[in-house]
Design a protein around this motif. Sequence first.
Motif, PDB file in Angstrom:
ATOM      1  N   PRO A   1      71.182 -30.884 -56.588  1.00 34.09           N
ATOM      2  CA  PRO A   1      71.480 -32.137 -55.873  1.00 34.09           C
ATOM      3  C   PRO A   1      72.171 -31.882 -54.536  1.00 34.09           C
ATOM      4  CG  PRO A   1      72.003 -32.363 -58.204  1.00 34.09           C
ATOM      5  CD  PRO A   1      71.667 -30.917 -57.992  1.00 34.09           C
ATOM      6  N   GLU A   2      73.047 -30.887 -54.493  1.00 30.21           N
ATOM      7  CA  GLU A   2      73.747 -30.584 -53.241  1.00 30.21           C
ATOM      8  C   GLU A   2      72.773 -30.117 -52.171  1.00 30.21           C
ATOM      9  OE1 GLU A   2      76.630 -30.273 -56.585  1.00 30.21           O
ATOM     10  OE2 GLU A   2      74.594 -29.559 -56.244  1.00 30.21           O
ATOM     11  N   ALA A   3      71.765 -29.308 -52.582  1.00 27.79           N
ATOM     12  CA  ALA A   3      70.772 -28.832 -51.618  1.00 27.79           C
ATOM     13  C   ALA A   3      69.892 -29.981 -51.135  1.00 27.79           C
ATOM     14  CB  ALA A   3      69.923 -27.727 -52.243  1.00 27.79           C
ATOM     15  N   GLU A   4      69.476 -30.868 -52.045  1.00 25.28           N
ATOM     16  CA  GLU A   4      68.657 -32.009 -51.641  1.00 25.28           C
ATOM     17  C   GLU A   4      69.438 -32.932 -50.710  1.00 25.28           C
ATOM     18  OE1 GLU A   4      65.541 -32.719 -52.003  1.00 25.28           O
ATOM     19  OE2 GLU A   4      65.080 -30.932 -53.180  1.00 25.28           O
ATOM     20  N   ASN A   5      70.719 -33.118 -50.998  1.00 20.50           N
ATOM     21  CA  ASN A   5      71.551 -33.941 -50.123  1.00 20.50           C
ATOM     22  C   ASN A   5      71.628 -33.336 -48.729  1.00 20.50           C
ATOM     23  OD1 ASN A   5      73.611 -36.058 -49.562  1.00 20.50           O
ATOM     24  ND2 ASN A   5      74.966 -34.291 -49.411  1.00 20.50           N
ATOM     25  N   ALA A   6      71.808 -32.012 -48.662  1.00 18.15           N
ATOM     26  CA  ALA A   6      71.874 -31.337 -47.355  1.00 18.15           C
ATOM     27  C   ALA A   6      70.547 -31.469 -46.608  1.00 18.15           C
ATOM     28  CB  ALA A   6      72.239 -29.872 -47.540  1.00 18.15           C
ATOM     29  N   ARG A   7      69.439 -31.387 -47.337  1.00 22.26           N
ATOM     30  CA  ARG A   7      68.131 -31.573 -46.685  1.00 22.26           C
ATOM     31  C   ARG A   7      68.009 -32.996 -46.128  1.00 22.26           C
ATOM     32  NH1 ARG A   7      66.400 -28.523 -51.457  1.00 22.26           N
ATOM     33  NH2 ARG A   7      65.985 -26.380 -50.793  1.00 22.26           N
ATOM     34  N   GLY A   8      68.566 -33.961 -46.860  1.00 21.67           N
ATOM     35  CA  GLY A   8      68.537 -35.326 -46.370  1.00 21.67           C
ATOM     36  C   GLY A   8      69.340 -35.485 -45.084  1.00 21.67           C
ATOM     37  N   VAL A   9      70.531 -34.880 -45.035  1.00 21.62           N
ATOM     38  CA  VAL A   9      71.356 -34.969 -43.825  1.00 21.62           C
ATOM     39  C   VAL A   9      70.653 -34.284 -42.659  1.00 21.62           C
ATOM     40  CG1 VAL A   9      73.551 -34.290 -42.786  1.00 21.62           C
ATOM     41  CG2 VAL A   9      73.498 -35.135 -45.144  1.00 21.62           C
ATOM     42  N   LEU A  10      70.032 -33.132 -42.925  1.00 21.13           N
ATOM     43  CA  LEU A  10      69.290 -32.437 -41.864  1.00 21.13           C
ATOM     44  C   LEU A  10      68.148 -33.318 -41.352  1.00 21.13           C
ATOM     45  CD1 LEU A  10      68.718 -29.917 -40.174  1.00 21.13           C
ATOM     46  CD2 LEU A  10      67.339 -29.046 -42.080  1.00 21.13           C
ATOM     47  N   ALA A  11      67.449 -33.999 -42.267  1.00 17.28           N
ATOM     48  CA  ALA A  11      66.356 -34.873 -41.847  1.00 17.28           C
ATOM     49  C   ALA A  11      66.863 -36.026 -40.988  1.00 17.28           C
ATOM     50  CB  ALA A  11      65.621 -35.413 -43.085  1.00 17.28           C
ATOM     51  N   VAL A  12      68.061 -36.533 -41.285  1.00 14.02           N
ATOM     52  CA  VAL A  12      68.632 -37.597 -40.453  1.00 14.02           C
ATOM     53  C   VAL A  12      68.931 -37.060 -39.052  1.00 14.02           C
ATOM     54  CG1 VAL A  12      70.560 -39.195 -40.184  1.00 14.02           C
ATOM     55  CG2 VAL A  12      69.560 -38.835 -42.439  1.00 14.02           C
ATOM     56  N   HIS A  13      69.503 -35.848 -38.986  1.00 17.65           N
ATOM     57  CA  HIS A  13      69.733 -35.228 -37.681  1.00 17.65           C
ATOM     58  C   HIS A  13      68.427 -35.146 -36.884  1.00 17.65           C
ATOM     59  CE1 HIS A  13      73.899 -33.905 -37.306  1.00 17.65           C
ATOM     60  NE2 HIS A  13      73.910 -33.627 -38.597  1.00 17.65           N
ATOM     61  N   GLU A  14      67.329 -34.864 -37.592  1.00 19.18           N
ATOM     62  CA  GLU A  14      66.031 -34.696 -36.926  1.00 19.18           C
ATOM     63  C   GLU A  14      65.272 -36.015 -36.804  1.00 19.18           C
ATOM     64  OE1 GLU A  14      64.428 -31.728 -39.523  1.00 19.18           O
ATOM     65  OE2 GLU A  14      65.250 -30.064 -38.345  1.00 19.18           O
ATOM     66  N   ARG A  15      65.918 -37.130 -37.192  1.00 23.23           N
ATOM     67  CA  ARG A  15      65.352 -38.479 -37.090  1.00 23.23           C
ATOM     68  C   ARG A  15      64.118 -38.682 -37.953  1.00 23.23           C
ATOM     69  NH1 ARG A  15      63.431 -39.736 -32.525  1.00 23.23           N
ATOM     70  NH2 ARG A  15      63.615 -37.865 -31.263  1.00 23.23           N
ATOM     71  N   ASP A  16      63.999 -37.898 -39.021  1.00 28.50           N
ATOM     72  CA  ASP A  16      62.925 -38.121 -40.003  1.00 28.50           C
ATOM     73  C   ASP A  16      63.536 -38.907 -41.160  1.00 28.50           C
ATOM     74  OD1 ASP A  16      60.810 -38.107 -41.722  1.00 28.50           O
ATOM     75  OD2 ASP A  16      60.428 -35.949 -41.615  1.00 28.50           O
ATOM     76  N   PHE A  17      63.672 -40.231 -40.960  1.00 32.12           N
ATOM     77  CA  PHE A  17      64.448 -41.029 -41.899  1.00 32.12           C
ATOM     78  C   PHE A  17      63.737 -41.243 -43.230  1.00 32.12           C
ATOM     79  CE2 PHE A  17      65.720 -42.577 -37.576  1.00 32.12           C
ATOM     80  CZ  PHE A  17      66.907 -41.857 -37.544  1.00 32.12           C
ATOM     81  N   ASP A  18      62.406 -41.257 -43.219  1.00 33.35           N
ATOM     82  CA  ASP A  18      61.668 -41.390 -44.479  1.00 33.35           C
ATOM     83  C   ASP A  18      61.906 -40.164 -45.361  1.00 33.35           C
ATOM     84  OD1 ASP A  18      60.691 -43.848 -43.755  1.00 33.35           O
ATOM     85  OD2 ASP A  18      58.819 -43.049 -42.926  1.00 33.35           O
ATOM     86  N   ALA A  19      61.834 -38.974 -44.760  1.00 31.91           N
ATOM     87  CA  ALA A  19      62.100 -37.748 -45.523  1.00 31.91           C
ATOM     88  C   ALA A  19      63.542 -37.734 -46.009  1.00 31.91           C
ATOM     89  CB  ALA A  19      61.813 -36.521 -44.663  1.00 31.91           C
ATOM     90  N   ALA A  20      64.463 -38.224 -45.176  1.00 39.77           N
ATOM     91  CA  ALA A  20      65.870 -38.247 -45.582  1.00 39.77           C
ATOM     92  C   ALA A  20      66.056 -39.098 -46.832  1.00 39.77           C
ATOM     93  CB  ALA A  20      66.722 -38.782 -44.441  1.00 39.77           C
ATOM     94  N   ARG A  21      65.421 -40.266 -46.874  1.00 39.67           N
ATOM     95  CA  ARG A  21      65.561 -41.128 -48.055  1.00 39.67           C
ATOM     96  C   ARG A  21      65.007 -40.443 -49.300  1.00 39.67           C
ATOM     97  NH1 ARG A  21      64.551 -44.859 -43.929  1.00 39.67           N
ATOM     98  NH2 ARG A  21      66.200 -46.446 -43.748  1.00 39.67           N
ATOM     99  N   ARG A  22      63.887 -39.726 -49.155  1.00 40.49           N
ATOM    100  CA  ARG A  22      63.321 -39.012 -50.324  1.00 40.49           C
ATOM    101  C   ARG A  22      64.304 -37.968 -50.837  1.00 40.49           C
ATOM    102  NH1 ARG A  22      58.632 -39.171 -47.072  1.00 40.49           N
ATOM    103  NH2 ARG A  22      58.868 -36.976 -46.510  1.00 40.49           N
ATOM    104  N   HIS A  23      64.921 -37.237 -49.923  1.00 43.09           N
ATOM    105  CA  HIS A  23      65.877 -36.206 -50.358  1.00 43.09           C
ATOM    106  C   HIS A  23      67.121 -36.841 -50.983  1.00 43.09           C
ATOM    107  CE1 HIS A  23      63.651 -32.803 -48.862  1.00 43.09           C
ATOM    108  NE2 HIS A  23      63.623 -33.265 -47.629  1.00 43.09           N
ATOM    109  N   PHE A  24      67.601 -37.930 -50.408  1.00 45.25           N
ATOM    110  CA  PHE A  24      68.777 -38.588 -50.990  1.00 45.25           C
ATOM    111  C   PHE A  24      68.447 -39.152 -52.376  1.00 45.25           C
ATOM    112  CE2 PHE A  24      70.303 -39.466 -46.423  1.00 45.25           C
ATOM    113  CZ  PHE A  24      71.037 -38.297 -46.411  1.00 45.25           C
ATOM    114  N   ASP A  25      67.227 -39.654 -52.550  1.00 48.05           N
ATOM    115  CA  ASP A  25      66.810 -40.129 -53.872  1.00 48.05           C
ATOM    116  C   ASP A  25      66.761 -38.982 -54.870  1.00 48.05           C
ATOM    117  OD1 ASP A  25      66.631 -42.757 -53.084  1.00 48.05           O
ATOM    118  OD2 ASP A  25      64.473 -42.667 -52.641  1.00 48.05           O
ATOM    119  N   ALA A  26      66.286 -37.810 -54.417  1.00 43.62           N
ATOM    120  CA  ALA A  26      66.221 -36.644 -55.304  1.00 43.62           C
ATOM    121  C   ALA A  26      67.612 -36.161 -55.696  1.00 43.62           C
ATOM    122  CB  ALA A  26      65.446 -35.508 -54.625  1.00 43.62           C
ATOM    123  N   ALA A  27      68.607 -36.487 -54.868  1.00 43.09           N
ATOM    124  CA  ALA A  27      69.991 -36.074 -55.150  1.00 43.09           C
ATOM    125  C   ALA A  27      70.833 -37.240 -55.626  1.00 43.09           C
ATOM    126  CB  ALA A  27      70.604 -35.460 -53.892  1.00 43.09           C
ATOM    127  N   ALA A  28      70.186 -38.238 -56.224  1.00 46.25           N
ATOM    128  CA  ALA A  28      70.876 -39.486 -56.550  1.00 46.25           C
ATOM    129  C   ALA A  28      72.059 -39.303 -57.501  1.00 46.25           C
ATOM    130  CB  ALA A  28      69.882 -40.481 -57.144  1.00 46.25           C
TER     131      ALA A  28
END
Length: 488
Positions: free
Chosen positions: A448-475
């Motif tokens: 979950p910690e890795a998926e959360n970090a991937r979500g934050v990285l996706a937000v930095h890169e403005r890929d918000f759809d991917a960020a939501r998927r990663h945050f869901d995976a780390a729910a």
Amino acid sequence: MKRFSYLLIIVWMSLTASAVSNQGSMRVDNLKFHRLDGTLLVSADFVLDSLDLPSNRQFYLTPVVTDGAGAAVVELPSVLVNGRNMHYAWLRGTLADSGNHTDLYKEVRRLNGTPQSVAYSASTPILPWMMDDAASIAVMVDTCGCGNAYGRAMLPPLPLNLNPAPRMRLTYITPEVTELPVTIHEGKARVQFEVDRTELHAVPYRCRNGQQIDNRAQLKVIDDSVTYALSDPNVEIAAINVCGYASPESPYLHNEYLATNRSRALAEYLGEKYSLPADRCTYSSVPENWGEFREIVEKSPELTPAQRADLLELIDRPTYGASDFDAKERELKTSPKFASLYRSTILPKWFPLLRATKFAISTRLRPMSDEKLAEVIRTTPELMTLNQMFRVARLYPEGSPEFDNVIATALKFYPADPVANLNAAIAAIHSGDLDRAALCLSRSGNSPEAENARGVLAVHERDFDAARRHFDAAASLPEAQKNKALLD
């Protein structure tokens, strides 16, 4: 939400004359902006109290959102401030339209000498580039309504900071406690024993057959190795393993008995000498040392090519039990191909070389405090576990140079470990090195910690759809739930 105040000195400039006159100041108070769903809301108070505006003068106040490079600009509705004559001309519709400020929020007449302010609010859709770090907002003052650079001034821009990534939470993982790495120092000694006996003699000893045994030099070989292994005061002996080798003469089972018990005798001696518990001083044996016998045969200049080939064929013959080993030894003694060589060279010269003891001394770090480990990591980090390195990192504030250096050291010595990669990725995100963060996250597993970090990285890169998927995976991680709420 951001709140700022600005002061602007209004200077009237004429394109046809060189005279410049200062007409006072205008202030922008409470400049505020924030996100609401997909909209940027902007508000401000344009304070005109100190401004003395001539009757035939006017200016436009226009909030402007820009990408920082001038490639993308959005102008919000303008406020038109008129002097007395210009105000009446505007009311009558006789004021010439410059065509540059058709989107007007409000027109006001400046009442010189009186307190006066204009409350402003406007909104604009948030475009993808507005989420960039360089995106900013400013207030443009156009003193001629023409948009010409000679007639405009721009207040210093303020960063929008619309991207929530810097405010999102990342979670380092504390690595599991594991066995300490060990350093192995190997050596060989030729400790002698009385024929058919297993007692170890550490001091000179005369056998029943008159043979003199003196093991002091060979035991010193082991002692010197222990001294060298412990030359670092931070280490201790983790284990000593003794392996005894016997030569092939005599029956295999008898050799097995001698090799095993002689190894045990030496291991017990070393354990007592260095105060090691039994489980840290182990022993094993090789009843007949055919491996080193083969090495001698391969290298010996005393053999003809035919002798070497015949001996190697015998040594390499498959064995399935003690009787097969005994058959090999019997053939060495009795076969016309080997008997003479056996009596002249193999038995008296080579077999004694096969009776040896190999030892391996394993060392590891002594138990010590985290503060002491902070000294070790600067000199011999290879002796530390990943858990110990992270404990040292926790001695420093997250994001400090010392903290990041320890995290980088952990990755250097544990490059394939998912936890080391995750922690390095988080440090990289905090420092703005998104390429390094992406590389480390590709090796960070699916916690979950890795998926959360991937979500934050996706937000930095403005890929918000991917960020939501990663945050869901780390729910299951509270930080991921909060990050998704920030994004939404």
